[in-house]
Design an enzyme around this catalytic site. Structure first.
Site, mmCIF file in Angstrom:
data_model
loop_
_atom_site.group_PDB
_atom_site.id
_atom_site.type_symbol
_atom_site.label_atom_id
_atom_site.label_comp_id
_atom_site.label_asym_id
_atom_site.label_seq_id
_atom_site.Cartn_x
_atom_site.Cartn_y
_atom_site.Cartn_z
ATOM 1 N N LYS A 1 0.836 -1.210 0.000
ATOM 2 C CA LYS A 1 0.000 0.000 0.000
ATOM 3 C C LYS A 1 0.872 1.263 0.000
ATOM 4 C CE LYS A 1 -1.992 -1.151 3.920
ATOM 5 N NZ LYS A 1 -1.298 -2.428 4.202
ATOM 6 N N ARG B 1 11.307 -1.163 11.058
ATOM 7 C CA ARG B 1 10.188 -0.799 11.921
ATOM 8 C C ARG B 1 10.106 -1.723 13.127
ATOM 9 N NH1 ARG B 1 4.892 0.222 8.255
ATOM 10 N NH2 ARG B 1 3.968 -1.064 9.905
ATOM 11 N N ARG C 1 -0.270 -8.956 13.426
ATOM 12 C CA ARG C 1 -0.851 -7.980 12.499
ATOM 13 C C ARG C 1 -1.651 -8.681 11.402
ATOM 14 N NH1 ARG C 1 4.454 -5.279 10.902
ATOM 15 N NH2 ARG C 1 3.262 -4.307 9.232
#
Ligand code: AP5
Ligand code: MG
Ligand code: ZN
Length: 215
Positions: free
Chosen positions: A13, A160, A171
């Site tokens: 994305k 991250r 997630r």
């Protein structure tokens, strides 16, 4: 163009949004990026969000909805925007629809980027991002020329906090349970489009533009 990008963690994305910004000159609104900046800056919002993000859970709706409402009301969103990572559950989608209806500016498209599950883990564990310009790399698929250094600006690359295997699993579970149902939500509204997100990033981008009806 008012666009929502849907897709699992690691689907690309953010990668595709960056290309859409360049091509259409509309801003990307990534709730994940906004929250990560708040965490880095140590603001009250960041302090609240951090514990959820580190666990791979969703930050409470009240927090993210407030952020997005404020952001889409800004001047640079008048021509449109790309929502990346929002909405993430049906409650968020419903509030968004309501707010946009009040503004007289509903969504044009919800575009889903579809990627097989087994690829996502490698994409996420391999992701590295530039501290200075946010350019993304992947140690497996698109490594920088020099390890740990951004090709574009020479900035330092970081990994991250939530790109650890255990957190990624969480997630992905949260995505299946809470976010995947949004496909049905937007399909019902007749604005869902999808592209296969496997293969070359530029080829995927061509498919994205074609799906948006823009060459
Ligand atoms: P967020 O930042 O939105 O993370 P995410 O949804 O898990 O998505 P990612 O950013 O990991 O994936 P992406 O699809 O952008 O992939 P990318 O382009 O980077 O959210 C993080 C956290 O914030 C959440 O867990 C939650 O706690 C909180 N949050 C955010 N929004 C929220 C909301 N609305 N409500 C509640 N909480 C919220 O690509 C991944 C990697 O793959 C990169 O290395 C890239 O280079 C590589 N890659 C991309 N495309 C390709 C390709 N075609 N081939 C090979 N490699 C590729
Ligand atoms: Mg992203
Ligand atoms: Zn950089």
């Amino acid at each position: 163009m008012r666009l929502v990008l849907l897709g699992a963690p690691g689907a690309g994305k953010g990668t595709q949004a960056k290309k859409l910004i360049e091509k259409y000159s509309i801003p990307q609104i990534s709730t994940g990026d906004i929250l990560r900046k708040a965490v880095a800056d140590g603001t009250p919002l960041g302090k609240e969000a951090k514990s959820y993000m580190d666990k791979g859970e969703l930050v409470p709706d009240s927090v993210v909805i407030g952020l997005v409402k404020e952001r889409i009301a800004q001047d640079d969103c008048k021509k449109g925007y790309i929502l990346d990572g929002f909405p993430r559950n049906t409650a968020q989608a419903e509030v968004l629809d309501k707010v946009l209806a009040e503004m007289g500016a509903p969504l044009d498209t919800a575009l889903s980027v579809d990627v097989d599950k087994d690829v996502l883990m490698k994409r996420l564990t391999g992701r590295r991002t530039c501290k200075s310009c946010q350019q993304m790399y992947n140690v497996y698929f698109s490594p920088p020329k020099k390890e740990g250094v951004c090709d574009k600006c020479g900035g330092e690359l970081f990994q991250r906090n939530d790109d650890k295997e255990e957190t990624i699993k969480k997630r992905l579970d949260v995505y299946d349970a809470q976010t995947a149902p949004l496909m049905g939500y937007y399909k019902k509204k007749g604005i869902l489009k999808s592209v296969m997100g496997l293969g070359d990033i530029n080829e995927i981008f061509s498919k994205v533009c074609a799906a948006l009806g823009k060459k």
